[in-house]
Design a protein around this motif. Sequence first.
Motif, PDB file in Angstrom:
ATOM      1  N   GLY A 162      -9.034  -4.848   3.106  1.00 19.38           N
ATOM      2  CA  GLY A 162      -7.927  -3.960   2.772  1.00 19.38           C
ATOM      3  C   GLY A 162      -7.197  -3.395   3.965  1.00 19.38           C
TER       4      GLY A 162
ATOM      5  N   SER B 109      -2.596   6.297   3.141  1.00 19.42           N
ATOM      6  CA  SER B 109      -2.620   5.369   2.011  1.00 19.42           C
ATOM      7  C   SER B 109      -3.693   4.330   2.268  1.00 19.42           C
ATOM      8  CB  SER B 109      -1.262   4.670   1.851  1.00 19.42           C
ATOM      9  OG  SER B 109      -0.241   5.610   1.623  1.00 19.42           O
ATOM     10  N   ALA B 110      -4.283   3.844   1.200  1.00 21.33           N
ATOM     11  CA  ALA B 110      -5.308   2.814   1.341  1.00 21.33           C
ATOM     12  C   ALA B 110      -5.233   1.856   0.155  1.00 21.33           C
ATOM     13  CB  ALA B 110      -6.698   3.441   1.412  1.00 21.33           C
ATOM     14  N   LEU B 111      -5.381   0.597   0.456  1.00 22.84           N
ATOM     15  CA  LEU B 111      -5.478  -0.439  -0.570  1.00 22.84           C
ATOM     16  C   LEU B 111      -6.693  -1.286  -0.219  1.00 22.84           C
ATOM     17  CD1 LEU B 111      -4.558  -2.020  -3.007  1.00 22.84           C
ATOM     18  CD2 LEU B 111      -2.871  -3.193  -1.581  1.00 22.84           C
TER      19      LEU B 111
ATOM     20  N   LYS C 123      -3.563   7.065  -2.579  1.00 22.90           N
ATOM     21  CA  LYS C 123      -2.620   7.824  -1.752  1.00 22.90           C
ATOM     22  C   LYS C 123      -3.112   9.251  -1.671  1.00 22.90           C
ATOM     23  CE  LYS C 123       1.842   5.470  -2.053  1.00 22.90           C
ATOM     24  NZ  LYS C 123       3.274   5.634  -2.359  1.00 22.90           N
TER      25      LYS C 123
ATOM     26  N   HIS D 276      -6.396   1.436  -5.132  1.00 21.44           N
ATOM     27  CA  HIS D 276      -5.153   1.775  -4.427  1.00 21.44           C
ATOM     28  C   HIS D 276      -5.047   3.300  -4.402  1.00 21.44           C
ATOM     29  CE1 HIS D 276      -0.537   0.905  -3.983  1.00 21.44           C
ATOM     30  NE2 HIS D 276      -1.025   1.638  -2.997  1.00 21.44           N
TER      31      HIS D 276
ATOM     32  N   TYR E 227      -0.558  -7.790  -6.158  1.00 20.07           N
ATOM     33  CA  TYR E 227      -1.838  -7.347  -5.594  1.00 20.07           C
ATOM     34  C   TYR E 227      -2.676  -8.542  -5.165  1.00 20.07           C
ATOM     35  CZ  TYR E 227      -1.609  -2.334  -6.807  1.00 20.07           C
ATOM     36  OH  TYR E 227      -1.295  -1.002  -6.869  1.00 20.07           O
TER      37      TYR E 227
ATOM     38  N   LYS F  51       1.572   2.616  -7.469  1.00 19.81           N
ATOM     39  CA  LYS F  51       0.769   1.629  -8.178  1.00 19.81           C
ATOM     40  C   LYS F  51       1.515   1.049  -9.372  1.00 19.81           C
ATOM     41  CE  LYS F  51      -2.810   4.470  -8.473  1.00 19.81           C
ATOM     42  NZ  LYS F  51      -4.164   5.000  -8.827  1.00 19.81           N
TER      43      LYS F  51
ATOM     44  N   ASP G 254      -3.448   3.077   6.047  1.00 16.01           N
ATOM     45  CA  ASP G 254      -2.281   3.496   6.829  1.00 16.01           C
ATOM     46  C   ASP G 254      -2.323   5.010   6.979  1.00 16.01           C
ATOM     47  OD1 ASP G 254       0.217   4.019   7.952  1.00 16.01           O
ATOM     48  OD2 ASP G 254       1.211   2.450   6.795  1.00 16.01           O
TER      49      ASP G 254
ATOM     50  N   TRP H 207       0.810  -1.214   0.000  1.00 16.43           N
ATOM     51  CA  TRP H 207       0.000   0.000   0.000  1.00 16.43           C
ATOM     52  C   TRP H 207       0.848   1.271   0.000  1.00 16.43           C
ATOM     53  CZ3 TRP H 207       0.274  -3.282   4.293  1.00 16.43           C
ATOM     54  CH2 TRP H 207       0.869  -2.766   5.429  1.00 16.43           C
TER      55      TRP H 207
ATOM     56  N   TYR I 290      -3.827  -9.733  -1.339  1.00 15.55           N
ATOM     57  CA  TYR I 290      -5.241  -9.912  -0.978  1.00 15.55           C
ATOM     58  C   TYR I 290      -5.459 -11.265  -0.307  1.00 15.55           C
ATOM     59  CZ  TYR I 290     -10.140 -11.163  -1.517  1.00 15.55           C
ATOM     60  OH  TYR I 290     -11.421 -11.596  -1.269  1.00 15.55           O
TER      61      TYR I 290
ATOM     62  N   LYS J 171     -10.016  -3.813  -7.180  1.00 15.78           N
ATOM     63  CA  LYS J 171      -9.210  -3.183  -6.135  1.00 15.78           C
ATOM     64  C   LYS J 171      -9.172  -1.676  -6.373  1.00 15.78           C
ATOM     65  CE  LYS J 171      -4.786  -3.468  -8.575  1.00 15.78           C
ATOM     66  NZ  LYS J 171      -5.382  -3.871  -9.859  1.00 15.78           N
TER      67      LYS J 171
END
Length: 646
Positions: free
Chosen positions: A347, A299-301, A291, A289, A270, A262, A350, A258, A274, A287
């Motif tokens: 997911g 950040s997120a995924l 920022k 992704h 990825y 990308k 952060d 994450w 998962y 998905k």
Amino acid sequence: MTGVKKETRQFETEVQQLLNLIINSLYSNKDIFLRELISNASDAIDKMRFKAQTDPEALEGDSEFTIKIVPDGIKQTLQIVDNGIGMTYDEVLQNIGTIAQSGSVAFMAALEQSQREETLAPELIGQFGVGFYSAFMVADTITLETLAADSSEAVKWISSGDGSYTIEPGRRKERGTTITLELKKAAEGEKDYTDTWAIREIVRQHSDFVAYPIVMDVEKDEPLPEEAIIKDKDGKPIGETTRKVTAEETVNSMKAIWARNKSDVTDEEYEEFYKHLSHDWNAPLEKVHLKFEGATEYSALLYIPSKAPFDLFQPERKHGVQLYCKRVFIMDDCEALLPEYLGFVKGVVDAPDLNLNISREILQQDLLVRNIRRNLVKKLLELFARMPEDKFDQFYAEFGQIFKLGVHTDSANQTRIADLLRYKTTRSTEKPIPLAEYAKNMQPDQKEIFYITGENLTALANSPHLEALKEKGVEVLLMSDPVDEWVVQALPEYDGKKLKSAEKGMLEEDPDPKKVEKEYGALFSHIKNHLAEKIKAVKPSTRLKSSVACLSGDDHDVSAYMSKILKASGQAPETVKRVLEINPSHPVTDRMKDLYDADRKDPQLDLYSEMLFDLALVAEGGKLDDPARFSRQVGALLAGDPLNVS
């Protein structure tokens, strides 16, 4: 004196059936056992690292977290060692000897299907949280030795997967867990799981992104010191110039996916992340992704699963998003990050500016978390809106029921969610259509969006309530999920058009009410008086064309389906009498009028009245008080006999 005594116990039935299936499995990809054990070790370190945020002394000088793999080709054993939080005696019994009760019924159903197919369904291990047992695919015997943080009593667990396990005092002195696999003899062509190159490849493929060093002692060549090299008279080396040495080597990159760009992450990475995160062996459907930089940085995924989990509608179901702060694990199933109707999303988020000591209760009110939540919901709804049709159809088939909750619970995004709703209709009984498409197809003079709720699509599509609407070519939404009752309560209109139940209120005015009243008023009053305990009124119907009767309600009455849902959930809805609507143009109505005109005290008249009510109730899927009596009366009618009072 230790409190742990040696004893032998039997596995729970569900666990033993799983073990039998795994041990005799035809499933080919056995490599995943290592991913599951590494993932468990990573989770244990996450918990220890979080504990240390509020209790630094718990680390006791052992703050360098690692997961060590120890292969032994001579003994044919493989060890996975971590210095995570460890387990107590009770935790070993709970985590290793049982399966969560909430999943037992669904687990058994999936297990039986796998047994019929004589293979191991991948979802069994991942979805039901039993990844530990996957090691029996490659091991004859498993030994687990663990020492919990803040405990001085180590616990040892041993099983050969034969129906029982032994638990006894352990000798481990340091916090953490060691799992030792006594490997099965590899068949010709099968992988040797003590081979360091094979292990390195499995880790690289499945666990490269784990946030802690996965280390292994590796033999490699090292140059000999200059003074140890034998040389000829010309100074040229004679013989070996290198020697074999064993050194500890980190075999994973530890890059948090994450936190990477990308463009630097492959589709395979990825997907593997998962699977590590969700314990789902199916590839994700989609998905996102993200920022975010600026005043709020995080950040997120996030992943959309391709299959709904077995516990999707269970109250104790956990949310799938983990919360980190600067790559430090804070908590899993973080409910504050996504609303319930998106709780199926998996997911990581952060947030480097988050307070590490924040509690779940305070988290709900934290401005940073609320801002993250708002942005994540927005991005997910945008993702759904731009999905290709085939992908969205798959998503909606799996998660549509829970997604609809958003209409009721998320007023800020209600319009966006409503745009994504899909329903089958009287014109489109095979493929659900969006509300926007329904609105586009409306008749020129149609002012309302018509719908009907119930549990059976076939019954809804053929409901007597829809006869007049069908005759006029008006399309009707068929709502067959229980949650739809809450959708229509929260969504009174769409695109400026009111939603109207086809079974409540007046659909249209009677063209000649005085004529109907004059001709049938006395008969309808008689029927109403006889059925007074069951209905509140008898009216000529503008809904019916070919059927003789139906039950309807006023605009604000509880629907028949909602009443059934409330009763099934243990609630006692307020009893609301229905309206019995009768088709004045039906031959049965004329037959009853003839009976009434000839002798209003004729017992057959009351029996016909009761039959009309029962027919209307059956037509909407209701439950008769006396089905046997109804059956006898129908039989009498078919035989041409008078209805029987008994």
